[in-house]
Design a protein around this motif. Structure first.
Motif, short mmCIF file in Angstrom:
data_model
loop_
_atom_site.label_atom_id
_atom_site.label_comp_id
_atom_site.label_asym_id
_atom_site.label_seq_id
_atom_site.Cartn_x
_atom_site.Cartn_y
_atom_site.Cartn_z
N ARG A 146 0.79 -1.22 0.00
CA ARG A 146 0.00 0.00 0.00
C ARG A 146 0.83 1.28 0.00
NH1 ARG A 146 -4.59 -0.35 -2.44
NH2 ARG A 146 -5.87 -2.07 -1.67
N LEU A 147 1.84 1.36 0.86
CA LEU A 147 2.56 2.63 1.03
C LEU A 147 4.06 2.37 1.03
CD1 LEU A 147 2.05 5.69 1.55
CD2 LEU A 147 2.32 5.18 3.98
N THR A 148 4.77 3.08 0.14
CA THR A 148 6.23 2.91 0.00
C THR A 148 6.92 4.26 0.04
OG1 THR A 148 5.93 0.92 -1.35
CG2 THR A 148 8.07 2.01 -1.45
N PHE A 149 7.96 4.32 0.84
CA PHE A 149 8.84 5.49 0.90
C PHE A 149 10.15 5.11 0.22
CE2 PHE A 149 12.05 7.98 3.48
CZ PHE A 149 11.80 9.19 2.85
N THR A 150 10.53 5.86 -0.81
CA THR A 150 11.72 5.53 -1.58
C THR A 150 12.41 6.81 -2.01
OG1 THR A 150 12.52 4.27 -3.50
CG2 THR A 150 10.46 5.46 -3.77
N GLY A 151 13.60 6.69 -2.59
CA GLY A 151 14.27 7.88 -3.08
C GLY A 151 15.76 7.69 -3.22
N PHE A 152 16.45 8.79 -3.47
CA PHE A 152 17.89 8.76 -3.63
C PHE A 152 18.49 10.08 -3.16
CE2 PHE A 152 16.78 11.26 -7.29
CZ PHE A 152 17.86 12.11 -7.49
N ALA A 153 19.81 10.08 -2.96
CA ALA A 153 20.57 11.29 -2.65
C ALA A 153 21.90 11.21 -3.38
CB ALA A 153 20.77 11.46 -1.15
N ASP A 154 22.27 12.27 -4.09
CA ASP A 154 23.53 12.37 -4.84
C ASP A 154 24.38 13.48 -4.27
OD1 ASP A 154 22.90 10.43 -6.72
OD2 ASP A 154 22.12 11.86 -8.17
N LEU A 155 25.69 13.27 -4.26
CA LEU A 155 26.66 14.31 -3.96
C LEU A 155 27.79 14.17 -4.97
CD1 LEU A 155 27.48 16.58 -1.89
CD2 LEU A 155 28.88 14.82 -0.77
N TRP A 156 28.06 15.24 -5.74
CA TRP A 156 29.13 15.15 -6.73
C TRP A 156 29.81 16.50 -6.93
CZ3 TRP A 156 24.02 15.51 -8.48
CH2 TRP A 156 23.74 16.48 -9.43
N THR A 157 30.99 16.45 -7.55
CA THR A 157 31.72 17.67 -7.89
C THR A 157 31.78 17.82 -9.40
OG1 THR A 157 33.84 16.50 -7.86
CG2 THR A 157 33.14 17.54 -5.80
N GLU A 158 32.02 19.07 -9.85
CA GLU A 158 32.06 19.35 -11.29
C GLU A 158 33.33 20.07 -11.73
OE1 GLU A 158 28.48 21.46 -12.24
OE2 GLU A 158 27.25 19.62 -12.17
N ASN A 159 34.04 20.67 -10.79
CA ASN A 159 35.27 21.40 -11.13
C ASN A 159 36.41 21.01 -10.21
OD1 ASN A 159 34.12 23.06 -13.27
ND2 ASN A 159 33.02 24.14 -11.65
N GLY A 160 36.57 19.75 -9.95
CA GLY A 160 37.60 19.31 -9.03
C GLY A 160 37.08 19.23 -7.61
N LEU A 161 37.91 18.75 -6.72
CA LEU A 161 37.49 18.48 -5.36
C LEU A 161 37.28 19.72 -4.51
CD1 LEU A 161 39.81 15.44 -4.56
CD2 LEU A 161 37.47 15.43 -5.44
#
Length: 212
Positions: A146-161
């Motif tokens: 009946r009821l589902t909790f789901t998802g994602f989380a991203d962490l990334w870089t684009e110009n070096g650390l």
């Protein structure tokens, strides 16, 4: 409106192939978004792909984003090898295509589960700066069938650390009308995403999902 809703299905042996179609009403941006997701298992691991399209009333399709990920994992491997490609376009700019190479770990059962990977992220045409991405996904069947909790989380870089770290999470809550249709929505939580500021921003949607 992505992603990895079915990445955990590798933990549930009764599921071999899953796919769904979602329609989201994005209140903050004032447009509709469709998402198609596909997950498929085989004896060497699993493949996940999705595509998003945003629809603006004035210009039609205003954004398209595509992602495909492959996890190489057998029963004897405690950790899987993760390879991913993503790219997209908007009416204003091209979303840089990127490859991710890393390691994946998953655990769960029919009630709950999670999956996470960390890897090196390489943007096509970049000047050699090293980047990374860490992703976590989860599901919790709050009420069976009946009821589902789901998802994602991203962490990334684009110009070096040392510069421009991006955070994006999309927790979703779905109420299952039956085995075919679900209603619910998501809350996009982001910082530094798509040219935005480093302030935390929340964007809610209402949605319907068709499990094909």
């Amino acid at each position: 409106m992505k992603k990895l809703t079915f990445l955990f299905a590798i933990l549930v042996t009764t599921i071999v192939t899953s796919q769904n179609f979602q329609l989201h009403n994005d209140f903050e941006r004032g447009h509709l978004t469709t998402t198609f997701e596909l997950f498929k298992m085989d004896k060497y691991g699993n493949t996940f792909t999705f595509v998003d399209f945003d629809y603006d009333s004035a210009t039609g399709t205003s954004n398209a984003y595509y992602e495909i990920a492959r996890v190489l994992k057998t029963e004897k491997m405690p950790v899987g090898l993760h390879v991913e490609y993503n790219a997209g376009h908007t009416n204003s700019f091209t979303i840089p295509e990127a490859w991710i190479f890393g390691a994946n770990y998953s655990k769960g059962n029919a009630k709950w589960g999670f999956s996470t990977y960390a890897g090196y992220k390489a943007f096509t045409g970049a000047d050699g700066e090293g980047n990374f991405q860490v992703t976590g996904t989860w599901y919790w069947n709050v009420i069976a069938d009946r009821l589902t909790f789901t998802g994602f989380a991203d962490l990334w870089t684009e110009n070096g650390l040392s510069d421009n770290t991006v955070f994006l999470a999309e927790p979703q809550l779905w109420y299952h009308l039956n085995k075919t249709f679900s209603v619910g929505g998501e809350l996009e939580i982001s910082s530094n995403f798509a040219g935005g500021s480093d302030a935390i921003k929340g964007r809610p949607t209402l949605a319907i999902k068709w499990n094909i």
